[in-house]
Scaffold this active site. Structure first.
Site, short mmCIF file in Angstrom:
data_model
loop_
_atom_site.label_atom_id
_atom_site.label_comp_id
_atom_site.label_asym_id
_atom_site.label_seq_id
_atom_site.Cartn_x
_atom_site.Cartn_y
_atom_site.Cartn_z
CG ASP A 182 -2.65 3.47 2.53
OD1 ASP A 182 -3.60 4.28 2.44
OD2 ASP A 182 -2.80 2.32 2.96
CG ASP A 237 -2.00 -1.03 1.17
OD1 ASP A 237 -2.36 -1.45 0.06
OD2 ASP A 237 -2.48 -1.44 2.25
NE ARG A 243 -8.70 6.92 7.41
CZ ARG A 243 -8.74 5.91 6.55
NH1 ARG A 243 -7.67 5.14 6.40
NH2 ARG A 243 -9.84 5.65 5.87
CG ASP A 266 -2.49 1.87 7.73
OD1 ASP A 266 -2.53 2.99 8.29
OD2 ASP A 266 -2.90 1.68 6.57
#
Length: 475
Positions: free
Chosen positions: A240, A216, A296, A244
């Site tokens: 990205d 990603d 985020r 994560d």
């Protein structure tokens, strides 16, 4: 072995559950084998350590100028001979990732070669060769270096990347992948301008080479992993996410790091329908969320997320978001809202009606709201009962400057333009200039001789390890 009838076990569970006067949904949802059964006790222990560190600083500040009140930094920085005992760092963890051993007890491996020419057969002395080994390793760097990856840097378990004393930058294609591994510590490195890559063979251990599809372009990808601690890192400009954590990852602490120039900063949870992420437990502490961030910080699904004593200085859309009923415990943070009157809310329930999210446990406790910022609590977080259940309070958000004064890799400027002036490694800028190539001509600021203050002598090269240490050193 004594076997209890099922009726007795059920009665014991009922008794344990009834002894807690408030609901925290994630506490007894043991969907992962390694999650903590009582996350509130981890929260309380973190708060206790912060309070002890701050009290010690107040009592000893005249004699101990190195003390900051930050329990992680104060654990190792006051030792003038820390370089002779690098692995002491493994004892300084806090929160849900506090048990991450990294390469503790293993040999010291010195990276001397910044190249990454052959991901399927890495050269000894390179970072890629170090991280795939089967045994525990404490990985340090012989000098400043920029490691431009050709493909994902896939880790094996029980590894520490210790960038103290050097300016280490990881960039390029794929960046860091922690997949189905445990006990990883990543400390004092820069991760930036990471791009997708793949459809190639990459070695993940001395005995295994596998085909990898397209990644990603995350800065750090945590996939089905546990006992992970990321500390004092600077992350920006990735395709990205910057970090994560998905697919049942748990036991994670992200601390003392600096996030800047990015859209989707941090994702915790794979998919609303992926139930194993209910066992995800993440601590986000003492971080600085700085220039050019959009959203985020983090965006959560399921799980229990403790956001404590962070400094949120910029966002364009929101700071903390979520779906699928995550438990979010926000304590002692400073949230500074943007000037846009439509972006003052700290929180965002993603694609969910209020009737559905009203019972989610989202709590704000001792947070400071600046420039019109506001946090919308819900569930038990909206009641006094939830707040009273935490007997040990986090330290006041008024001490955020002190607790986050060294966030990011040591020596970085704090929100003063591009952190990587002259860098031409590609990648994309997210946020207001999303999709454009990264300019390479802007100049960064200077936050003083931090390396000299922290490491002594003003040298940015890695201090020598202990003479008694067994060192793997390749020329």
């Amino acid at each position: 072995m004594l076997l209890l009838p099922m009726s007795c076990i059920l009665l014991m569970c009922l008794f344990l559950t009834s002894s807690f006067p408030f609901p925290i949904k994630a506490s007894f949802n043991l969907s992962l084998p390694h999650q903590h059964s009582h996350p509130q006790s981890v929260v309380n222990e973190l708060q206790r350590k912060v309070n002890i560190s701050l009290s010690r600083r107040e009592l000893l500040s005249k004699d101990q100028a190195c003390l900051t009140g930050n329990p992680i930094d104060d654990c190792w920085r006051c030792d003038p001979n820390w370089a002779a005992n690098r692995q002491r760092l493994a004892d300084c963890g806090i929160g849900f990732g506090r048990d991450a051993l990294g390469g503790k007890g293993g040999q010291i491996y010195t990276v001397t070669d910044s190249s990454d020419s052959n991901p399927s057969n890495p050269i000894p002395g390179t970072l890629r060769h170090a991280v795939i080994q089967d045994e525990p390793l404490w990985i340090i760097f012989s000098a400043d270096m920029t490691i431009n990856l050709r493909h994902e840097l896939i880790f094996n378990s029980f590894k520490t990347i210790d960038g103290r004393g050097a300016n280490v930058q990881i960039t390029g294609h794929g960046c860091i992948t922690l997949q189905y591994v445990s006990n990883i510590i990543i400390h004092n490195i820069h991760v930036h301008h990471c791009k997708p890559s793949g459809n190639t063979n990459i070695r993940s251990s001395p005995t295994h080479v596998g085909f990898r599809g397209i990644s990603d372009g995350d800065g750090i990808s945590i996939f089905g992993a546990r006992k992970i601690w990321i500390d004092h890192c600077s992350l920006s400009y990735c395709t990205d996410g910057l970090i994560d954590a998905i697919m049942g990852s748990t036991g994670i602490t992200i601390s003392n790091s600096h996030f800047a120039h990015h859209d989707e900063v941090m994702l915790l949870g794979h998919d609303d329908k992926y139930m194993p992420d209910k066992g995800m437990q993440v601590t986000i502490a003492f971080n600085h969320f700085g220039e050019g961030l959009v959203q985020r910080m983090p965006r959560c699904r399921h799980g229990y997320i403790h956001v404590v004593n962070n400094d949120f200085t910029q966002w364009e859309m929101y700071a903390i978001g979520g779906s699928a009923s995550p438990t979010i415990n926000s304590q002692g943070n400073r949230y500074t809202a943007p000037s846009n009157p439509d972006s003052k809310e700290v929180t965002k329930r993603v694609e969910t009606n209020e009737n559905d999210w009203s019972d989610w446990n989202w709590k704000t406790d001792g947070d400071i709201m600046v420039n019109g910022a506001f946090f919308v609590p819900s569930g038990a977080g909206a009641s006094a009962q939830y707040a009273e259940a935490t007997s040990l309070q986090p330290k006041s958000a008024g001490q955020i400057d002190q607790l986050t004064m060294y966030s990011g890799a040591f020596g970085d400027p704090r929100d003063n333009g591009d952190l990587y002036p002259g860098f031409n490694g590609g990648g994309t800028v997210t946020g207001s200039s999303k999709g454009k190539n990264v300019p390479g001509s802007s100049s960064g600021g200077d936050d003083g001789n931090i390396f000299g203050m922290i490491f002594g002598g003003g040298s940015s090269h890695a201090p020598p390890p202990s003479p008694s240490s067994f060192i793997i050193h390749f020329n």
